[in-house]
Scaffold this motif. Structure first.
Motif, mmCIF file in Angstrom:
data_model
loop_
_atom_site.group_PDB
_atom_site.id
_atom_site.type_symbol
_atom_site.label_atom_id
_atom_site.label_comp_id
_atom_site.label_asym_id
_atom_site.label_seq_id
_atom_site.Cartn_x
_atom_site.Cartn_y
_atom_site.Cartn_z
ATOM 1 N N ASP A 21 84.574 62.659 1.760
ATOM 2 C CA ASP A 21 85.434 63.909 1.640
ATOM 3 C C ASP A 21 85.933 63.652 0.134
ATOM 4 O O ASP A 21 87.167 64.424 -0.240
ATOM 5 C CB ASP A 21 86.774 63.607 2.616
ATOM 6 C CG ASP A 21 86.161 64.203 3.928
ATOM 7 O OD1 ASP A 21 85.014 65.121 3.781
ATOM 8 O OD2 ASP A 21 86.772 64.096 4.985
ATOM 9 N N GLN A 34 87.053 66.930 -1.398
ATOM 10 C CA GLN A 34 88.068 67.830 -0.649
ATOM 11 C C GLN A 34 89.598 67.546 -1.723
ATOM 12 O O GLN A 34 90.496 68.494 -1.599
ATOM 13 C CB GLN A 34 88.681 67.000 0.725
ATOM 14 C CG GLN A 34 87.586 67.279 1.594
ATOM 15 C CD GLN A 34 87.254 68.726 1.878
ATOM 16 O OE1 GLN A 34 88.039 69.672 2.405
ATOM 17 N NE2 GLN A 34 86.057 69.101 2.007
ATOM 18 N N ARG A 42 76.969 64.546 2.048
ATOM 19 C CA ARG A 42 77.128 63.922 3.241
ATOM 20 C C ARG A 42 75.847 63.605 3.823
ATOM 21 O O ARG A 42 74.825 64.250 3.901
ATOM 22 C CB ARG A 42 78.006 64.805 4.343
ATOM 23 C CG ARG A 42 79.294 65.054 3.874
ATOM 24 C CD ARG A 42 80.037 66.279 4.288
ATOM 25 N NE ARG A 42 81.464 66.228 4.138
ATOM 26 C CZ ARG A 42 81.937 66.593 3.050
ATOM 27 N NH1 ARG A 42 81.158 67.031 1.908
ATOM 28 N NH2 ARG A 42 83.194 66.732 2.787
ATOM 29 N N ASP A 102 75.432 69.243 1.900
ATOM 30 C CA ASP A 102 76.767 69.198 1.700
ATOM 31 C C ASP A 102 77.608 69.274 2.741
ATOM 32 O O ASP A 102 79.033 68.882 3.044
ATOM 33 C CB ASP A 102 77.098 70.586 1.061
ATOM 34 C CG ASP A 102 76.682 70.484 -0.410
ATOM 35 O OD1 ASP A 102 76.252 69.453 -0.998
ATOM 36 O OD2 ASP A 102 76.071 71.666 -1.054
ATOM 37 N N GLY A 103 77.315 69.715 3.856
ATOM 38 C CA GLY A 103 77.885 69.699 5.398
ATOM 39 C C GLY A 103 76.918 69.175 6.371
ATOM 40 O O GLY A 103 75.723 69.434 6.443
ATOM 41 N N GLU A 135 75.883 69.308 10.351
ATOM 42 C CA GLU A 135 76.051 70.195 11.616
ATOM 43 C C GLU A 135 76.516 69.160 12.612
ATOM 44 O O GLU A 135 75.809 68.072 12.689
ATOM 45 C CB GLU A 135 74.958 71.046 12.021
ATOM 46 C CG GLU A 135 74.750 72.183 10.860
ATOM 47 C CD GLU A 135 73.804 73.421 11.445
ATOM 48 O OE1 GLU A 135 73.169 72.790 12.328
ATOM 49 O OE2 GLU A 135 73.704 74.136 10.810
#
Length: 391
Positions: free
Chosen positions: A199, A202, A215, A294-295, A297
């Protein structure tokens, strides 16, 4: 939220995962006042979702240096905090001649202190692998094992007992020199260390983008199995030999990788590391796959779990594996192993970006805190990412 109303510390650490805790250990050992801030209600991330395997031997370069320093700190912490730790090393089962070649070449590079070659019978004496699945093997005596669900929490409790303040459910909104802004108000600190794993984006998105942080998701299981004896140490396979930098340095590793890819493209597509550890209660941890973005699921495909279970049944020669739990882990991944950035004076952003935070985090933290606080340290951190800016 911690009950302490104090707001001014020598060191504020953002993130209560193992890398954040490692910095708290390093700072508190130097007599510094420390606060740890985390947005979660407890330690719930990658630090409890892994094998508990401290894979020191398979590392190379800076990771090996940090791992070796971490080893002594893990031994000391286990004694101080009273958590379970095994000094049983790692067993590698080679199922083909090219896997044996990697182990033999690795022995020539490292020597007998790091690796002891085993014949098939000696492997079978150490781990309950089916006899017809063993070509040869090796023992890596310096590796350690902890229970990840116990170790991080025990370290946090030990730190709290030693005067470190913890504030959970405390979201950090921003960091500036000497101050951490949170949803519960500001905390003042001479030094701020941000250790939030994946993170980073963020709070410091430019650092994350410059470093190439993504990630990495992974699939793992905990099963109950009637093995032919206990798994006395973590267990590696040929897939592990093409994953860790110490083994991939060997000339034989390239041929092994090519063979595995040609024979098992479905497993290679999962970016497999076929390995196993056994928890103190007898549960067998099986894993793991890897997928990046990047993300990540939250949806986990059943074929990945089917493949992991099928490999375990074949390797151990058992048919009945009763799944107790399945889970998804997420950790930071980047081209380099470590991120140590200085976006502001007296602020460090630290992440282990290859999934080896348990193995290397304690040693890395010693270097970071020493660079910040040791007046006798003549050498700054040599990691090339220390000059990255958060602009």
């Amino acid at each position: 939220m911690g009950g302490n109303s104090r707001r001014h510390y020598d060191v504020a650490i953002v993130g209560a995962g193992i890398v954040g805790l490692a910095h708290a250990v390093a700072a508190s050992r130097r007599g510094l006042s420390v606060v740890v801030l985390d947005r979660a209600a407890g330690i719930l991330g990658a630090s409890i979702r892994n094998f508990g395997h401290l894979c020191l031997t398979g590392q190379d370069g800076l990771a090996r240096e940090y791992g070796e320093e971490s080893r002594e700190l893990w031994l000391a912490l286990a004694a101080e905090a009273g958590f379970w730790l095994r000094e049983t090393g790692t067993v590698v089962v080679a199922q083909a001649e090219d896997e044996t070649s990697v182990l033999e070449e690795f022995r020539d590079l490292r020597g007998p202190d790091d690796i002891v070659l085993l014949d098939a019978g000696q492997v079978r004496e150490r781990v309950p692998v089916a006899a017809d699945r063993i070509h040869s093997g090796a023992w890596l005596p310096r590796d350690l094992q902890v229970d990840p669900r116990e170790a991080a929490g025990a370290i946090a409790r030990r730190l709290r007992a030693g005067g470190v303040d913890f504030h959970f459910t405390t979201t950090v909104l921003g960091v500036e020199r000497g101050r951490v802004h949170t949803a519960r108000g500001p905390f003042i600190a001479d030094t701020v260390i941000v250790a939030v794993n994946h993170d980073v984006d963020q709070l410091f998105p430019v650092i994350a983008e410059t470093h190439g942080i993504q990630r990495c998701g992974l699939d793992m299981l905990l099963v109950d199995a009637e093995l032919d004896g206990p798994l006395s140490s973590p267990l590696f396979t040929g897939w592990s030999l093409v994953r860790y930098a110490g083994f991939t340095r060997t000339a034989s590793a390239a041929a092994l990788r090519a063979r595995l890819l040609a024979e098992h493209p479905d497993l290679a597509a999962l970016d497999l590391n076929q390995m196993y550890t056994q928890r103190p209660d007898g549960g067998l941890i099986i894993g793991d796959t890897h997928y990046r973005g990047d993300g990540i699921e939250p949806f986990q495909g059943e074929p990945a779990f089917d493949a992991l279970l099928a490999l375990a049944r074949d390797l151990f020669g058992v048919s009945d594996l009763r799944v107790r739990e399945r889970w998804q882990g997420v950790y930071a991944s980047a081209p380099q192993d470590f991120l140590v950035a200085s976006p502001l004076p007296d602020v460090r952003v630290v992440s282990v970006t290859t999934g080896i935070g348990m193995t290397t985090g304690l040693g890395l933290a010693e270097r970071v805190v020493d660079e910040l606080y040791s007046s006798t340290s003549a050498q700054r951190l040599s990691e090339p990412t220390t000059s990255l800016s958060a602009r």
